[in-house]
Design an enzyme around this catalytic site. Sequence first.
Site, mmCIF file in Angstrom:
data_model
loop_
_atom_site.group_PDB
_atom_site.id
_atom_site.type_symbol
_atom_site.label_atom_id
_atom_site.label_comp_id
_atom_site.label_asym_id
_atom_site.label_seq_id
_atom_site.Cartn_x
_atom_site.Cartn_y
_atom_site.Cartn_z
ATOM 1 N N ARG A 1 -7.671 7.988 4.162
ATOM 2 C CA ARG A 1 -7.136 7.190 5.274
ATOM 3 C C ARG A 1 -5.622 7.220 5.185
ATOM 4 O O ARG A 1 -5.048 6.741 4.211
ATOM 5 C CB ARG A 1 -7.731 5.779 5.172
ATOM 6 C CG ARG A 1 -6.795 4.656 5.431
ATOM 7 C CD ARG A 1 -7.501 3.349 5.585
ATOM 8 N NE ARG A 1 -7.724 2.600 4.348
ATOM 9 C CZ ARG A 1 -6.761 2.056 3.609
ATOM 10 N NH1 ARG A 1 -5.497 2.195 3.924
ATOM 11 N NH2 ARG A 1 -7.073 1.369 2.527
ATOM 12 N N HIS B 1 -5.369 -0.071 5.848
ATOM 13 C CA HIS B 1 -6.783 -0.418 6.044
ATOM 14 C C HIS B 1 -7.013 -0.906 7.474
ATOM 15 O O HIS B 1 -7.961 -0.522 8.144
ATOM 16 C CB HIS B 1 -7.191 -1.501 5.042
ATOM 17 C CG HIS B 1 -8.542 -2.068 5.313
ATOM 18 N ND1 HIS B 1 -9.694 -1.381 5.035
ATOM 19 C CD2 HIS B 1 -8.928 -3.250 5.865
ATOM 20 C CE1 HIS B 1 -10.744 -2.111 5.400
ATOM 21 N NE2 HIS B 1 -10.302 -3.236 5.891
ATOM 22 N N TYR C 1 0.209 -1.087 -2.375
ATOM 23 C CA TYR C 1 -0.731 -0.689 -3.430
ATOM 24 C C TYR C 1 -0.886 0.820 -3.609
ATOM 25 O O TYR C 1 -1.627 1.260 -4.463
ATOM 26 C CB TYR C 1 -2.111 -1.338 -3.208
ATOM 27 C CG TYR C 1 -2.736 -1.083 -1.845
ATOM 28 C CD1 TYR C 1 -3.414 0.113 -1.571
ATOM 29 C CD2 TYR C 1 -2.648 -2.037 -0.822
ATOM 30 C CE1 TYR C 1 -3.976 0.335 -0.326
ATOM 31 C CE2 TYR C 1 -3.217 -1.810 0.433
ATOM 32 C CZ TYR C 1 -3.881 -0.631 0.670
ATOM 33 O OH TYR C 1 -4.437 -0.393 1.886
HETATM 34 C C1 TPP Z 1 -19.949 -8.059 3.282
HETATM 35 C C2 TPP Z 1 -18.473 -7.911 3.412
HETATM 36 N N1 TPP Z 1 -17.675 -8.121 2.351
HETATM 37 C C3 TPP Z 1 -16.339 -7.964 2.465
HETATM 38 C C4 TPP Z 1 -15.778 -7.591 3.662
HETATM 39 C C5 TPP Z 1 -14.271 -7.403 3.776
HETATM 40 N N2 TPP Z 1 -14.018 -5.958 3.889
HETATM 41 C C6 TPP Z 1 -13.804 -5.388 5.080
HETATM 42 S S1 TPP Z 1 -13.582 -3.737 4.928
HETATM 43 C C7 TPP Z 1 -13.740 -3.786 3.257
HETATM 44 C C8 TPP Z 1 -13.611 -2.562 2.443
HETATM 45 C C9 TPP Z 1 -14.441 -1.441 2.943
HETATM 46 O O1 TPP Z 1 -14.125 -0.282 2.221
HETATM 47 P P1 TPP Z 1 -14.885 1.044 2.495
HETATM 48 O O2 TPP Z 1 -16.351 0.800 2.493
HETATM 49 O O3 TPP Z 1 -14.383 2.056 1.541
HETATM 50 O O4 TPP Z 1 -14.494 1.426 3.996
HETATM 51 P P2 TPP Z 1 -13.044 1.758 4.585
HETATM 52 O O5 TPP Z 1 -12.442 0.458 4.990
HETATM 53 O O6 TPP Z 1 -12.271 2.445 3.526
HETATM 54 O O7 TPP Z 1 -13.309 2.621 5.770
HETATM 55 C C10 TPP Z 1 -13.980 -5.093 2.843
HETATM 56 C C11 TPP Z 1 -14.165 -5.481 1.433
HETATM 57 C C12 TPP Z 1 -16.646 -7.395 4.751
HETATM 58 N N3 TPP Z 1 -16.186 -7.010 5.936
HETATM 59 N N4 TPP Z 1 -17.983 -7.535 4.600
#
Ligand code: TPP
Length: 356
Positions: free
Chosen positions: A256, A260, A269
């Site tokens: 990415r 985020h 970070y």
């Molecule tokens: C159940 C839950 N826990 C925490 C979050 C907060 N949260 C949103 S995105 C994210 C990280 C996701 O990372 P990844 O799966 O690698 O996807 P990316 O954002 O990198 O596309 C988190 C912890 C959430 N949306 N849902």
Amino acid sequence: MSTHENPQDHALVQLIAPDGTPAGDTDVGLKPDELRDLLRMMILARRLDRECMALQRQGELTVYPPFEGQEAAQVGSAYALEPEDFVFPSFRELAAGVVRGVDVVKYLQYHRGIWHGGAYEPLANRFAPICVPVATQIVHAVGWAMGAKLDGLRACSLAYFGDGSASEGDFHEAANLAGVFRAPAVLFCQNNAWAISVRLEEQTAGPIFKRAEGYGFPGVRVDGNDVLAVYAVTKAAADRARAGDGPTLIEAMTYRMGPHSTADDATRYRSSDEVNAWRKRDPIDRYLTYLLAAGVAEEAFVADCEDEAKEWVADIRTAITSVGPPPADELFAFAYADPPEALERDRRSVEESGDG
Ligand SMILES: Cc1ncc(C[n+]2csc(CCOP(=O)(O)OP(=O)(O)O)c2C)c(N)n1
Ligand SMILES: [Mg+2]
């Protein structure tokens, strides 16, 4: 060097090297106009993504999670599906939605804070609502696939999720169920190295694609910035699923480039060296170099795509910025056939205030 960036990764399926030269058999069964269409889709997607970032910064969207850098992973995989297949996205798959023909203005109503999951019709393009609770959509996708199998449909589901989502219990439950029931599901992990500010090796100790073996089905790791390789592995997985041979886990190694989301400052970070190293592996530049050298596309085609993209996003901007809030009484509309008195009172007070 982290496991995410290892260039000596022998498991990695790659058809075009980062410099645009062929690295494998690039005949994936697509015709020249389809090969050009992949490029066109990536150009449209990137332009749209950048426009969405601008719209958010201008206060027209509440929050937006950009996908720049992940165009090949999304476009290549979505392009490999048939119309009757069903996509279960997370919140970062607008490029896949574009390939599926989802109404972008209705999609963006979610990010404008107007409608949960997007205002588009999920059944129209077989693209489920935007899903923010991470990894829950993997369970939905496997459930849909099990239903499709029971109904005797020749279709598969594809769940998009991230590296961080693969650490959730929902991933493991969905994968186990998919394996046991040989569900026609493709579990498509976009490993973009980060789960918000948590880097890959801080949240998982082994390669994600290898977990499939433990659940009794194949796992494959693909260069997620190589659109042809992504297309080929997804097509193979979808064909396999529709033929009744069960699920596949795909781990697409990508990055990415942006934050985020618009609520995040990624410079806190991660280093600019890391980001710059990935810029050299840009999925659009790579594929463009390949297509030009192979004589499949010319500069004029690229210029046409850019003109089209510019006009397209301008129309989207005009449309999304003119979408106002829905009527306030919709807040009360869909939960109860017979609303309780307290809710009815609230509804009446909104009505009398004239805000509805
Ligand atoms: C159940 C839950 N826990 C925490 C979050 C907060 N949260 C949103 S995105 C994210 C990280 C996701 O990372 P990844 O799966 O690698 O996807 P990316 O954002 O990198 O596309 C988190 C912890 C959430 N949306 N849902
Ligand atoms: Mg991630």
